[in-house]
Scaffold this active site. Sequence first.
Site, PDB file in Angstrom:
ATOM      1  CB  ALA A 273     -97.316-112.572 -19.587  1.00  0.00           C
TER       2      ALA A 273
ATOM      3  CB  ILE B  38     -93.014-109.817 -18.201  1.00  0.00           C
ATOM      4  CG1 ILE B  38     -92.226-109.531 -16.934  1.00  0.00           C
ATOM      5  CG2 ILE B  38     -94.249-110.677 -17.911  1.00  0.00           C
ATOM      6  CD1 ILE B  38     -91.912-110.705 -16.058  1.00  0.00           C
ATOM      7  CG  HIS B  39     -91.450-113.468 -23.381  1.00  0.00           C
ATOM      8  ND1 HIS B  39     -91.905-114.738 -23.648  1.00  0.00           N
ATOM      9  CD2 HIS B  39     -90.262-113.622 -22.739  1.00  0.00           C
ATOM     10  CE1 HIS B  39     -91.022-115.620 -23.196  1.00  0.00           C
ATOM     11  NE2 HIS B  39     -90.015-114.963 -22.632  1.00  0.00           N
ATOM     12  CB  ALA B  40     -96.408-114.806 -24.871  1.00  0.00           C
TER      13      ALA B  40
END
Length: 87
Positions: A18, A13-15
């Site tokens: 997210a 769950i990166h930028a």
Amino acid sequence: MEKIFKVTSDSGIHARPATLLVNTASKFGSDINLEYNGKNVNLKSIMGVMSLGIQQNAEIKITANGDDAAQALAAIEETMKNEGLGE
């Protein structure tokens, strides 16, 4: 209400994912939290979600409390599946 997801995305769950989850959660009035590795953050907070550093194969728990909790969890589950983030 709560639901446990396994993160299947290669990059966790990166930028971008997210942001998608925060935007989905923010559409609802319920209190929505994400728990990972013993830490609990508000799912409506991009900084909170990013601070967890959620990796592939992680188990996360999302809890929702409020009048629209069931709808919120359903929408979050749909986002997780549609974006290939988790199951």
